[in-house]
Design an enzyme around this catalytic site. Structure first.
Site, PDB file in Angstrom:
ATOM      1  N   ARG A 172      -5.955   4.375  -9.119  1.00 20.42           N
ATOM      2  CA  ARG A 172      -5.703   3.476  -7.546  1.00 20.42           C
ATOM      3  C   ARG A 172      -5.973   3.594  -6.394  1.00 20.42           C
ATOM      4  NH1 ARG A 172      -0.239   2.627  -4.788  1.00 20.42           N
ATOM      5  NH2 ARG A 172      -1.070   0.719  -3.871  1.00 20.42           N
TER       6      ARG A 172
ATOM      7  N   GLY B 225       7.595  -7.690  -3.229  1.00 16.69           N
ATOM      8  CA  GLY B 225       8.196  -5.891  -4.076  1.00 16.69           C
ATOM      9  C   GLY B 225       8.352  -5.325  -2.334  1.00 16.69           C
TER      10      GLY B 225
ATOM     11  N   GLY C  25       8.594  -7.234  -7.616  1.00 15.06           N
ATOM     12  CA  GLY C  25      10.092  -6.584  -7.713  1.00 15.06           C
ATOM     13  C   GLY C  25      10.971  -7.683  -7.126  1.00 15.06           C
ATOM     14  N   ILE C  26      10.608  -8.263  -6.792  1.00 15.78           N
ATOM     15  CA  ILE C  26      11.412  -9.445  -5.583  1.00 15.78           C
ATOM     16  C   ILE C  26      11.441 -10.884  -6.572  1.00 15.78           C
ATOM     17  CG2 ILE C  26      12.068 -10.594  -3.066  1.00 15.78           C
ATOM     18  CD1 ILE C  26      11.413  -7.787  -2.136  1.00 15.78           C
ATOM     19  N   GLY C  27       9.945 -11.106  -6.373  1.00 18.81           N
ATOM     20  CA  GLY C  27       9.207 -12.148  -6.870  1.00 18.81           C
ATOM     21  C   GLY C  27       9.532 -12.212  -8.332  1.00 18.81           C
TER      22      GLY C  27
ATOM     23  N   GLU D  26      -0.153  -3.955 -12.576  1.00 11.91           N
ATOM     24  CA  GLU D  26      -1.935  -3.815 -11.995  1.00 11.91           C
ATOM     25  C   GLU D  26      -2.075  -2.739 -12.497  1.00 11.91           C
ATOM     26  OE1 GLU D  26       1.398  -3.828  -8.193  1.00 11.91           O
ATOM     27  OE2 GLU D  26      -0.577  -3.323  -7.074  1.00 11.91           O
TER      28      GLU D  26
ATOM     29  N   ARG E 118       9.297  -3.240   6.496  1.00 15.96           N
ATOM     30  CA  ARG E 118       8.198  -3.652   7.807  1.00 15.96           C
ATOM     31  C   ARG E 118       8.267  -4.623   8.504  1.00 15.96           C
ATOM     32  NH1 ARG E 118       3.314  -2.260   3.403  1.00 15.96           N
ATOM     33  NH2 ARG E 118       5.261  -1.427   2.091  1.00 15.96           N
TER      34      ARG E 118
ATOM     35  N   ASN F  73      -1.720   6.288 -10.447  1.00 13.13           N
ATOM     36  CA  ASN F  73      -1.733   6.087  -9.082  1.00 13.13           C
ATOM     37  C   ASN F  73      -0.669   7.721  -8.191  1.00 13.13           C
ATOM     38  OD1 ASN F  73      -0.932   4.997  -6.638  1.00 13.13           O
ATOM     39  ND2 ASN F  73       0.794   3.409  -7.686  1.00 13.13           N
TER      40      ASN F  73
ATOM     41  N   HIS G 254      -3.017  -5.349  -2.316  1.00 16.08           N
ATOM     42  CA  HIS G 254      -2.161  -5.743  -3.376  1.00 16.08           C
ATOM     43  C   HIS G 254      -3.382  -6.730  -4.455  1.00 16.08           C
ATOM     44  CE1 HIS G 254       1.732  -5.937  -0.939  1.00 16.08           C
ATOM     45  NE2 HIS G 254       1.803  -4.757  -2.338  1.00 16.08           N
TER      46      HIS G 254
END
Ligand code: AMP
Length: 417
Positions: free
Chosen positions: A91, A210, A331-333, A385, A241, A7, A180
């Site tokens: 990627r 994330g 990350g958050i999920g 991924e 964002r 990546n 994603h």
């Protein structure tokens, strides 16, 4: 077969080496600060100690050479010879309308990726540097590219078009692409396997939350809508964002604050979202900690963040006429009990019954966090991924079919046809 997954970013490069016989990770690592005299290579070989090396790495070709050197290093290496790298998978963020599945790299594919530089100016040029760097170092090794946009190419035209003059789509391909995709594809399919139900018969909403965040509506195994748009700025509120915003705000701020296009774009991409609203951080951990110790503004930012996710889930429930499964990842999920609970707390109208105990336990594992009686199965599925990229690369170089469906984007109706 050993597959190296790469990546490549503009000044960084992450890698992971897979042994496809048992799909194990032999080594992973990253090179940071490419272009500087103090670039850092961090290498984690399986079963051996991690190493960190600081040296001058001025461009990607040198970065790849250093990585390959590390893979065969007498002490830190995991391969005997460089010929033991059998294929490389990259990627690539933007595949535009040209790619709806992963492909082997050839001259035509490279020119297509270059043609898409305009749509992903921060990402695709860096991926191309990665591809060229591998060509220089491993000229006879096949390479494949796996696109973040590919999974969403099944979206119908009514979901991917913006209601602006059609000539802009025809001339410049301005439309929703979504991102994603590799993650949404992976977790939706895993969710079906976890539930022991046919993927082709399920209505799933996937929430990849994330630093960047997007939701997707996956119906009968295909993405039919997703929250990111032509760029990864649209949709959910994210770390830095803004996500959705009235487009009229942009010229308004430019006039009032005397901002240039670049300045306003930087404001929306880098200085908005959780960071702007909390005034503390773009990192959900820090915002949650502040909220839990009584910071009201952090609590407000948290509420705004989770409200947006809930709103999209509601929209996708309407788009699919119901939901069988809701999946949290990234990350958050994967890690934030608080975010998952807050998102699900307003979804009882769907027949969703959240299970607090299941939400609190089993971190890092695929698991159900709704009750057995819940009409919507809520799942946490850690994304992977890199493994998807390795799997597609393996399929392509062995002459098989990559994951996903090769589709041509739905034709947009026109008066002339
Ligand atoms: P990603 O972009 O997928 O690497 O996710 C990064 C985000 O995940 C950051 O906002 C982190 O704060 C967040 N994150 C990681 N671990 C946790 C955690 N335990 N609780 C809340 N957020 C977390």
């Amino acid at each position: 077969m050993n597959i190296l997954v790469i990546n490549a970013g503009s000044s960084s490069l992450k890698y992971q080496l897979y042994d496809m016989r048992d799909e194990s990770v032999l080594a992973k690592g990253k090179v940071e600060r490419i272009g500087m005299d103090s670039a850092i290579l961090s290498h984690e070989p399986s079963g051996k100690n991690e190493v960190r090396e600081v040296s001058e790495i001025l461009e990607h070709t040198t970065a790849i050479r250093k990585v390959l050197g590390m893979l065969i290093h007498p002490e830190h290496g995991v391969l005997e010879r460089i010929e033991d790298v059998h294929a490389v998978g990259h990627r690539v963020v933007h595949g535009g309308e040209a790619f709806s599945s992963s492909v082997i790299v050839n001259e035509e594919v490279k020119s297509q990726i270059k043609r898409l530089f305009d749509l992903a100016p921060l990402h695709n040029p860096a991926h191309m540097l990665g591809i060229q760097a591998v060509e220089q170092n491993l000229p006879n090794v096949p390479q494949a590219v796996v696109f973040d946009t590919a999974f969403h190419q099944t979206m119908p035209a009514h979901a991917f078009l913006y209601a602006i003059p059609m000539v802009l789509y025809r001339r410049h391909k301005i439309r929703r692409y979504g991102f994603h995709g590799t993650s949404h594809a992976y977790v939706s399919e895993r969710a079906a396997q976890f539930l022991g139900k046919p993927y082709e018969e399920l209505k799933i909403v996937t929430c990849h939350i994330g630093n960047g965040a997007s939701c997707a509506a996956v119906m009968n195994g295909k993405s039919i809508d997703t929250s990111m748009g032509m760029t990864p700025l649209e949709g959910l509120m994210m770390g830095t964002r803004s996500g959705d915003i009235d487009p009229a705000v942009v010229p308004f701020i430019m006039a009032k604050e005397d901002l240039t296009v670049n300045e306003v774009s930087s404001m929306l991409n880098k200085h908005s979202g959780l960071l702007a609203i909390s005034g503390i951080s773009s990192d959900m951990r820090e915002v949650t900690e502040a909220m839990q110790s009584g910071d009201k503004i952090a609590g407000f930012a948290f509420d705004m963040f989770t409200y947006r996710i809930r709103k999209y889930i509601g929209a996708y429930a309407a788009a699919m006429n119901g939901i069988d499964a809701l999946v949290f990842t990234a990350g958050i999920g994967e890690n934030s009990e608080a975010v998952r609970k807050a998102v699900c707390s307003g979804l009882t109208f769907l027949g969703l019954e959240f299970d607090d105990e299941r939400n609190r336990t089993g971190r890092g594992q695929e698991r159900l966090i709704s009750t057995d009686a819940s009409k919507v199965a809520v799942l946490v599925i850690p994304t992977n991924e890199e493994w998807m990229i390795a799997r597609d690369t393996y399929a392509l170089v062995s002459g098989g079919e990559p994951h996903g469906i090769a589709v041509t984007p739905e034709q947009v109706p026109s008066r002339g046809s």
